[in-house]
Design a protein around this motif. Structure first.
Motif, PDB file in Angstrom:
ATOM      1  N   THR A  29     -10.464  16.392  78.983  1.00  0.00           N
ATOM      2  CA  THR A  29      -9.864  17.530  79.681  1.00  0.00           C
ATOM      3  C   THR A  29     -10.115  17.470  81.185  1.00  0.00           C
ATOM      4  N   GLU A  33      -7.047  25.155  81.366  1.00  0.00           N
ATOM      5  CA  GLU A  33      -7.350  26.486  80.855  1.00  0.00           C
ATOM      6  C   GLU A  33      -6.139  27.177  80.228  1.00  0.00           C
ATOM      7  N   ASP A  34      -4.941  26.821  80.659  1.00  0.00           N
ATOM      8  CA  ASP A  34      -3.745  27.478  80.155  1.00  0.00           C
ATOM      9  C   ASP A  34      -3.243  26.878  78.845  1.00  0.00           C
ATOM     10  N   GLU A  37      -6.925  26.144  74.694  1.00  0.00           N
ATOM     11  CA  GLU A  37      -7.322  27.008  73.586  1.00  0.00           C
ATOM     12  C   GLU A  37      -6.341  26.917  72.427  1.00  0.00           C
ATOM     13  N   ARG A  38      -5.060  26.835  72.730  1.00  0.00           N
ATOM     14  CA  ARG A  38      -4.060  26.685  71.674  1.00  0.00           C
ATOM     15  C   ARG A  38      -4.316  25.406  70.886  1.00  0.00           C
ATOM     16  N   ASN A  60     -11.294  27.571  84.079  1.00  0.00           N
ATOM     17  CA  ASN A  60     -12.078  28.068  82.945  1.00  0.00           C
ATOM     18  C   ASN A  60     -12.050  27.143  81.727  1.00  0.00           C
ATOM     19  N   THR A  61     -11.636  25.891  81.928  1.00  0.00           N
ATOM     20  CA  THR A  61     -11.547  24.967  80.797  1.00  0.00           C
ATOM     21  C   THR A  61     -12.867  24.831  80.061  1.00  0.00           C
ATOM     22  N   ALA A  63     -15.496  26.839  79.872  1.00  0.00           N
ATOM     23  CA  ALA A  63     -15.880  28.061  79.167  1.00  0.00           C
ATOM     24  C   ALA A  63     -15.070  28.228  77.891  1.00  0.00           C
ATOM     25  N   ILE A  64     -13.794  27.892  77.934  1.00  0.00           N
ATOM     26  CA  ILE A  64     -12.953  27.997  76.737  1.00  0.00           C
ATOM     27  C   ILE A  64     -13.402  27.000  75.682  1.00  0.00           C
ATOM     28  N   CYS A  65     -13.646  25.765  76.086  1.00  0.00           N
ATOM     29  CA  CYS A  65     -14.081  24.734  75.133  1.00  0.00           C
ATOM     30  C   CYS A  65     -15.420  25.091  74.496  1.00  0.00           C
ATOM     31  N   LYS A  67     -16.475  27.854  73.634  1.00  0.00           N
ATOM     32  CA  LYS A  67     -16.301  28.841  72.570  1.00  0.00           C
ATOM     33  C   LYS A  67     -16.126  28.157  71.219  1.00  0.00           C
ATOM     34  N   TYR A  68     -15.686  26.896  71.244  1.00  0.00           N
ATOM     35  CA  TYR A  68     -15.362  26.189  70.005  1.00  0.00           C
ATOM     36  C   TYR A  68     -16.360  25.076  69.672  1.00  0.00           C
TER      37      TYR A  68
END
Length: 271
Positions: A29, A33-34, A37-38, A60-61, A63-65, A67-68
């Protein structure tokens, strides 16, 4: 016969299949960020681990990653092939799914993957995933987009080529199958992003060919290669059936081909 009936009944009433093989999902990545997550949502409940290698996101890439998965590493950018090989070396499961941040497993492919990993024995060593390239609101069915890409493979014995761009995975010896469904590929955010991406890939391709000693054979051939690319994608591979978007895609690939060989010619002549 009884086992088949039991499985069919289980599918009807929604009983979850029990996986017999573990799965690592890997992705690289930078500033996604956009879209990321999908992608992660489509694999989160199938993966036993998710490996993310990020090359310096400033949005925010991360921070999103996170989460998983807790297996997120920030590193430099050595090129596509080397980065994916780094990610592969961090995986630990039986099977590996390599997915990009702009890709999503559709529901049919998700179910096919679950069913595959639930088999007692998988005879194949790798699987190609049919691409569902989606541009400007249309999922393309023809042209160069009508391909199946090798993204699912046994971890043991697999490796990536170390190319700057258009890297490929070399799986362990064995048969290669094809998974049902679509790997939806939202390749461009908008036309401007598409232009920038095409220019980047063309120049990386020029450098790759130069490093490997490939010859351009002059600017006239560069032009003819571009014309041939358009003809091949739009007519021979029936890109015209994808309408106006099919025409745009064929022209884009033609421009990439031309630019790639012009770049190679300039490198050959130290310009």
């Amino acid at each position: 016969m009884l086992a088949i009936v039991i499985e069919q009944v289980a599918n009807i009433i929604g009983v979850k299949k029990v996986k017999k093989h573990s799965l690592s999902v890997m992705l690289i990545t930078k500033n996604e960020e956009d879209r990321v997550e999908r992608c992660l949502m489509s694999v989160a409940d199938i993966a036993d681990e998710i490996i993310v290698l990020d090359s310096g996101s400033t949005d925010n890439t991360l921070a999103i990653c996170q989460k998983y998965t807790d297996k997120v590493t920030v590193t430099d950018w050595p090129g596509f092939g080397k980065q994916k090989q780094r990610a592969l070396e961090q995986t630990s499961c039986d099977w590996v799914l390599s997915i990009d941040a702009d890709e999503v497993l559709d529901e049919t492919m998700r179910n096919a993957l679950i069913a595959l990993l639930s088999q007692e024995e998988i005879k194949e060593s790798a699987f190609c995933l049919p691409w569902g390239v989606t541009l400007y609101g249309k999922t393309l069915k023809h042209g160069r987009s009508a391909r199946a890409v090798l993204r699912l493979f046994k971890r043991d014995g697999a490796r990536y080529t170390l190319d700057e761009v258009h890297e490929t995975v070399i799986p362990a010896a064995g048969n290669i199958g094809k998974l049902k469904g679509l790997l939806l590929h939202y390749t461009h955010r908008d036309y401007g992003h598409g232009l920038n991406k095409a220019a980047q890939y063309a120049w990386l391709g020029s450098q790759k060919y130069f490093r490997k000693g490939k010859k351009s054979h002059g600017l006239t051939l560069a032009l003819l290669r571009g014309v041939w690319t358009f003809f091949h994608i739009y007519f021979l591979r029936r890109g015209f059936l994808d309408g106006s978007v099919g025409f745009i895609v064929a022209m884009t690939y033609a421009q990439v081909s031309f630019n790639k060989y012009v770049g190679l010619w300039l490198l050959e002549n130290n310009r």
